[in-house]
Design a protein around this motif. Structure first.
Motif, short mmCIF file in Angstrom:
data_model
loop_
_atom_site.label_atom_id
_atom_site.label_comp_id
_atom_site.label_asym_id
_atom_site.label_seq_id
_atom_site.Cartn_x
_atom_site.Cartn_y
_atom_site.Cartn_z
N THR A 87 0.83 -1.21 0.00
CA THR A 87 0.00 0.00 0.00
C THR A 87 0.86 1.26 0.00
OG1 THR A 87 -1.73 -1.18 1.24
CG2 THR A 87 -1.83 1.22 1.22
N LEU A 88 1.87 1.27 0.85
CA LEU A 88 2.74 2.44 0.94
C LEU A 88 3.54 2.64 -0.35
CD1 LEU A 88 4.06 2.03 4.60
CD2 LEU A 88 2.33 3.63 3.77
N TRP A 89 3.96 1.54 -0.95
CA TRP A 89 4.71 1.65 -2.21
C TRP A 89 3.83 2.22 -3.31
CZ3 TRP A 89 4.45 -2.12 -6.52
CH2 TRP A 89 5.32 -1.76 -7.56
N ARG A 90 2.59 1.73 -3.40
CA ARG A 90 1.67 2.27 -4.40
C ARG A 90 1.39 3.75 -4.13
NH1 ARG A 90 2.05 -0.76 -8.84
NH2 ARG A 90 1.41 -2.93 -8.52
N LEU A 91 1.31 4.12 -2.85
CA LEU A 91 1.09 5.52 -2.51
C LEU A 91 2.28 6.37 -2.97
CD1 LEU A 91 -0.57 7.71 -1.09
CD2 LEU A 91 0.57 7.07 1.05
N SER A 92 3.49 5.83 -2.83
CA SER A 92 4.67 6.57 -3.29
C SER A 92 4.63 6.76 -4.80
CB SER A 92 5.95 5.83 -2.88
OG SER A 92 6.17 4.67 -3.66
N GLU A 93 4.05 5.80 -5.53
CA GLU A 93 3.91 5.96 -6.98
C GLU A 93 2.92 7.07 -7.32
OE1 GLU A 93 4.93 1.71 -9.06
OE2 GLU A 93 2.86 2.04 -8.44
N VAL A 94 1.90 7.21 -6.49
CA VAL A 94 0.93 8.29 -6.71
C VAL A 94 1.61 9.64 -6.53
CG1 VAL A 94 -1.22 9.33 -5.91
CG2 VAL A 94 -1.00 6.84 -5.94
N VAL A 95 2.42 9.76 -5.50
CA VAL A 95 3.03 11.04 -5.16
C VAL A 95 4.22 11.38 -6.08
CG1 VAL A 95 4.18 12.35 -3.34
CG2 VAL A 95 2.30 10.80 -2.77
N PHE A 96 5.08 10.37 -6.31
CA PHE A 96 6.33 10.64 -7.03
C PHE A 96 6.39 10.03 -8.42
CE2 PHE A 96 7.39 10.51 -2.45
CZ PHE A 96 7.78 11.84 -2.30
N GLY A 97 5.38 9.23 -8.78
CA GLY A 97 5.40 8.59 -10.09
C GLY A 97 6.03 7.21 -10.01
N THR A 107 -2.45 9.15 -15.85
CA THR A 107 -3.12 7.84 -15.92
C THR A 107 -2.40 6.81 -15.05
OG1 THR A 107 -1.86 7.39 -17.94
CG2 THR A 107 -4.12 8.20 -18.20
N LYS A 108 -1.06 6.86 -15.05
CA LYS A 108 -0.28 5.94 -14.22
C LYS A 108 -0.51 6.22 -12.74
CE LYS A 108 2.11 3.61 -17.36
NZ LYS A 108 2.15 2.13 -17.46
N ARG A 109 -0.56 7.49 -12.40
CA ARG A 109 -0.79 7.85 -10.99
C ARG A 109 -2.19 7.42 -10.54
NH1 ARG A 109 2.99 11.84 -9.02
NH2 ARG A 109 4.35 12.61 -10.68
N LEU A 110 -3.17 7.58 -11.43
CA LEU A 110 -4.53 7.18 -11.09
C LEU A 110 -4.61 5.67 -10.89
CD1 LEU A 110 -7.51 7.86 -10.73
CD2 LEU A 110 -7.80 7.67 -13.21
N LEU A 111 -3.93 4.91 -11.75
CA LEU A 111 -3.91 3.46 -11.61
C LEU A 111 -3.24 3.06 -10.29
CD1 LEU A 111 -4.55 0.72 -12.88
CD2 LEU A 111 -2.35 0.84 -14.08
N SER A 112 -2.16 3.74 -9.96
CA SER A 112 -1.48 3.47 -8.69
C SER A 112 -2.38 3.81 -7.50
CB SER A 112 -0.18 4.26 -8.61
OG SER A 112 0.75 3.81 -9.57
N ALA A 113 -3.15 4.90 -7.63
CA ALA A 113 -4.06 5.29 -6.55
C ALA A 113 -5.14 4.23 -6.34
CB ALA A 113 -4.71 6.64 -6.88
N THR A 114 -5.66 3.70 -7.44
CA THR A 114 -6.67 2.63 -7.35
C THR A 114 -6.09 1.41 -6.66
OG1 THR A 114 -7.70 3.41 -9.40
CG2 THR A 114 -8.25 1.18 -8.67
N ARG A 115 -4.89 1.04 -7.05
CA ARG A 115 -4.24 -0.11 -6.42
C ARG A 115 -3.92 0.15 -4.96
NH1 ARG A 115 -0.23 -1.08 -11.61
NH2 ARG A 115 -1.55 -2.60 -12.73
N CYS A 116 -3.56 1.38 -4.65
CA CYS A 116 -3.27 1.74 -3.26
C CYS A 116 -4.51 1.54 -2.38
CB CYS A 116 -2.80 3.19 -3.20
SG CYS A 116 -2.50 3.81 -1.53
N VAL A 117 -5.65 2.02 -2.84
CA VAL A 117 -6.89 1.87 -2.08
C VAL A 117 -7.24 0.39 -1.93
CG1 VAL A 117 -9.37 2.32 -2.10
CG2 VAL A 117 -7.79 4.12 -2.74
N PHE A 118 -7.09 -0.37 -3.02
CA PHE A 118 -7.42 -1.79 -2.98
C PHE A 118 -6.55 -2.53 -1.96
CE2 PHE A 118 -6.30 -6.09 -4.48
CZ PHE A 118 -7.55 -6.69 -4.39
N TYR A 119 -5.24 -2.30 -2.02
CA TYR A 119 -4.35 -3.02 -1.10
C TYR A 119 -4.51 -2.54 0.34
CZ TYR A 119 -2.06 -5.50 -4.89
OH TYR A 119 -1.81 -6.34 -5.94
#
Length: 277
Positions: A87-97, A107-119
């Motif tokens: 979850t934290l790693w996906r969150l870092s992708e949202v913030v930093f790419g 689009t990549k950040r949005l996909l990471s955000a969706t995965r972050c919420v799911f995990y």
């Protein structure tokens, strides 16, 4: 040093930390935890296919199976912590790419955000089970209950239908990406032997295709529930898997999908070892 340069330096340090050894370890722990869960769900589904299934083939069934084993509580805590890491790693992708030339795209950040919420949700359910405040839950009951509540909302029928279409489309996308071996772009292929690379391809293609088929079927059942306005027609993971045994191919289609989930579990272990994070 100016304020702007100080801010830029701070951002660079934060980005470096997000891609440092700690965050890499968190991501790899998350992939390992995901692998364990998919592996167990696949095994439970295989048991159902061969008439020996005593547990539901979903996350709740997998957690219950682990809890019955020696040191099961320790393993459950390890899985939960690993999923928090994911979850934290996906969150870092949202913030930093994400890693890669186009990792900073919206689009990549949005996909990471969706995965972050799911995990985050999965991690919470696993940790709740570990501390004894949750029972893992039946995916079938949860799916029907959520569908029933949403159908009561204004426009609920449309919402369920759109969500079902979204899940089905995501399933097709997952399967196509797996068959195309798009995961090669995220793997350290140069560090693999020829034998390991072949294993990664087999597990990645077979596991990803099976996962995509499962998502597509679950989405189709949600659409059917919306069209017929019958929440009971929505299916969770366990019911969706069991539905494969009701096809003209009989239990053999369930065997194929279940074996694919086992392969995806193994592929997740490979991702934990060789994915670029």
């Amino acid at each position: 040093m100016t304020t702007s340069s100080t801010a830029a330096t701070g951002r660079m340090e934060a980005r470096r930390a997000a891609r440092g050894s700690v965050m890499q370890g968190a991501a790899r722990a998350g992939f390992t935890a995901r692998g364990v869960i998919y592996l167990l769900v696949g095994v439970l589904a295989l048991q159902i296919a061969f008439g020996d299934g005593k547990r539901q083939a979903d996350r709740g069934g997998a957690l219950a199976a682990l809890a019955d084993k020696p040191f099961g509580s320790v393993v459950l805590w390890a899985l939960g912590i690993g999923l928090v890491g994911m979850t934290l790693w996906r969150l870092s992708e949202v913030v930093f790419g994400a890693v890669g030339p186009d990792g900073g795209k919206a689009t990549k950040r949005l996909l990471s955000a969706t995965r972050c919420v799911f995990y985050a949700f999965v991690a919470f359910s696993v940790l709740s089970f570990a501390v004894g405040t949750g029972n893992g839950g039946s995916s079938d009951k949860q799916s029907k209950d959520v569908t029933a509540r949403v159908l009561e909302w204004p426009g609920g029928q449309w919402l369920v239908g759109i969500a079902g279409v979204g899940v089905a489309v995501a399933g097709v996308w997952i399967a196509v990406q797996a068959v195309r071996r798009s995961f090669h772009d995220k793997m350290k292929l140069g560090q693999m032997s020829r034998r390991v690379r072949k294993l990664v391809d087999v597990t990645g293609v077979g596991g990803g295709a099976a996962r995509g088929v499962l998502f597509t079927a679950a989405g189709a059942f949600a659409v059917r529930a919306a069209v017929d306005y019958e929440p009971k027609k929505a299916k969770g993971l366990d019911d969706t898997l069991r539905s494969f045994a009701d096809t003209p191919l009989g239990p053999w289609l369930l065997v194929l999908v279940a074996a694919g989930l086992v392969l995806f579990g193994v592929f997740s272990f490979a991702m934990a070892r060789w994915r670029r994070v």
